[in-house]
Scaffold this active site. Structure first.
Site, PDB file in Angstrom:
ATOM      1  N   HIS A 102       0.978  -1.090  -0.087  1.00  8.45           N
ATOM      2  CA  HIS A 102      -0.019   0.126   0.124  1.00  8.45           C
ATOM      3  C   HIS A 102       1.037   1.121  -0.010  1.00  8.45           C
ATOM      4  O   HIS A 102       2.162   1.178   0.359  1.00  8.45           O
ATOM      5  CB  HIS A 102      -1.058  -0.165   1.105  1.00  8.45           C
ATOM      6  CG  HIS A 102      -1.841  -1.191   1.238  1.00  8.45           C
ATOM      7  ND1 HIS A 102      -3.266  -0.919   1.610  1.00  8.45           N
ATOM      8  CD2 HIS A 102      -1.796  -2.387   0.834  1.00  8.45           C
ATOM      9  CE1 HIS A 102      -3.923  -2.113   1.490  1.00  8.45           C
ATOM     10  NE2 HIS A 102      -2.924  -2.983   1.233  1.00  8.45           N
ATOM     11  N   GLU A 104       0.897   3.993   1.741  1.00  5.02           N
ATOM     12  CA  GLU A 104       1.389   4.591   3.180  1.00  5.02           C
ATOM     13  C   GLU A 104       2.709   3.510   3.625  1.00  5.02           C
ATOM     14  O   GLU A 104       3.195   4.241   4.033  1.00  5.02           O
ATOM     15  CB  GLU A 104       0.344   4.281   3.794  1.00  5.02           C
ATOM     16  CG  GLU A 104      -0.823   5.491   3.942  1.00  5.02           C
ATOM     17  CD  GLU A 104      -1.829   4.794   3.016  1.00  5.02           C
ATOM     18  OE1 GLU A 104      -3.145   5.265   3.159  1.00  5.02           O
ATOM     19  OE2 GLU A 104      -1.658   3.802   2.185  1.00  5.02           O
ATOM     20  N   CYS A 129      -6.793   2.813   4.328  1.00 10.96           N
ATOM     21  CA  CYS A 129      -7.593   1.764   4.792  1.00 10.96           C
ATOM     22  C   CYS A 129      -7.171   1.377   6.176  1.00 10.96           C
ATOM     23  O   CYS A 129      -6.140   1.541   6.855  1.00 10.96           O
ATOM     24  CB  CYS A 129      -7.264   0.531   3.641  1.00 10.96           C
ATOM     25  SG  CYS A 129      -5.753  -0.107   3.778  1.00 10.96           S
ATOM     26  N   CYS A 132      -3.520  -0.147   6.482  1.00  6.08           N
ATOM     27  CA  CYS A 132      -2.603   1.045   6.716  1.00  6.08           C
ATOM     28  C   CYS A 132      -2.505   1.843   8.107  1.00  6.08           C
ATOM     29  O   CYS A 132      -1.657   2.145   8.497  1.00  6.08           O
ATOM     30  CB  CYS A 132      -2.686   1.966   5.560  1.00  6.08           C
ATOM     31  SG  CYS A 132      -2.218   1.261   3.696  1.00  6.08           S
TER      32      CYS A 132
END
Length: 298
Positions: A102, A104, A129, A132
């Site tokens: 992801h 992040e 999300c 994360c």
């Protein structure tokens, strides 16, 4: 300027384009900005840190490898050192979705691999999300880290993840980004030693399954990655993915991996071997080996 940034660059405000141009044109640009760079961009645009990072998000999103979703997410991790680090989502064809990185995670890991020891804020172009949010809760900045999103007031991780579960719930004092050295002796060739050095700096306080990966590209560059474990287990980031983040930030095609070494703690509870081999094979790398390491006896 690398071609990946061209479309986003033309859409930036003119003052930001002018200030950014020499930075992006530099032959050694690797997806990060020094405190001096950031100060120059602030002065040129008249923007504060939060507004400036939001304007620069399209550059981060250009680094995405979205081969499955075709949905680019960009993030900028802002270190207490003043350095800013780009990050973007990464997906890999012919591998399980669990191997996905992801945005992040990418920006945070990019900062960690560059030697950043704490983050002050993270800017991202879509709401983090749950995966994360949990990954960020492993950081030594804790729930105080600031999260900036387009069109919203800046809030802390604590606002996005109330009543959080984290390392303290498992009586773990170690936090992600705090430097560690697990004491494995460096041995073997250059690539093996690089993988062991990465394992030495890995974050695995729950399983103690320390591991690191070293990748050598076709032109001889070496990229290393460390395992980043999480209190909730599933958001843990494998060492190969960490190395691929760094490779991506160097604008090096992931299909250019010529040789790879995984260093793992001997008799560890967990092994990264099968997942690493599968993902490397999907990227076209067949020259893969594992080095088992143990701490020296005292």
């Amino acid at each position: 300027m690398h071609a990946r940034f061209t479309s986003a660059f033309s859409a930036l405000p003119a003052t930001l384009q002018t200030a950014l141009q020499p930075m992006l044109d530099a032959s050694d640009f690797r997806g990060m900005f020094s405190p001096q760079d950031v100060a120059h961009l602030r002065q040129a645009t008249g923007l504060d840190d939060d507004a400036l990072a939001l304007e620069m998000l399209p550059l981060a999103a250009c680094c995405a490898v979205a081969t499955v979703s075709h949905f680019n997410v960009g993030a900028i991790a802002r270190g207490v050192s003043g350095h800013w680090y780009l990050g973007a989502n990464m997906e890999f064809l012919h591998t399980p979705l669990q191997q996905t990185v992801h945005a992040e995670q990418s920006a945070i890991t990019h900062a960690w691999l560059r030697g950043e020891e704490q983050l002050a804020a993270i800017t991202v172009n879509y709401t983090p999300c749950g995966h994360c949010r949990q990954f960020m809760n492993e950081l030594n900045s804790g729930t105080a880290i600031r999260i900036s999103l387009p069109g919203r007031e800046v809030q802390t991780l604590g606002d996005y993840l109330p009543d959080a579960f984290g390392p303290a719930d498992l009586n773990i004092a170690e936090r992600l980004l705090t430097p560690v050295n697990h004491g494995f002796a460096l041995e073997g060739d250059t690539l093996q030693q690089a993988a062991i050095a990465a394992a030495n700096a890995s974050h695995a306080p729950y399983s103690h399954s320390y591991s690191g990966v070293a990748l050598q590209s076709r032109d001889g560059q070496i990229f290393t990655g460390r395992y980043a474990e999480n209190a909730a287990f599933n958001p843990s980031l494998p060492p190969l993915q960490a190395a691929l983040i760094l490779m991506n930030m160097h604008n090096e095609p992931l299909e250019h991996i010529q040789q790879a070494v995984l260093a793992e703690a001997e008799q560890a509870t967990l092994s990264q071997f099968d997942a690493t081999r599968t993902t490397l094979a999907a990227l076209g790398c067949k020259d893969f080996s594992v080095t088992l390491v143990s701490k020296p006896t005292v």
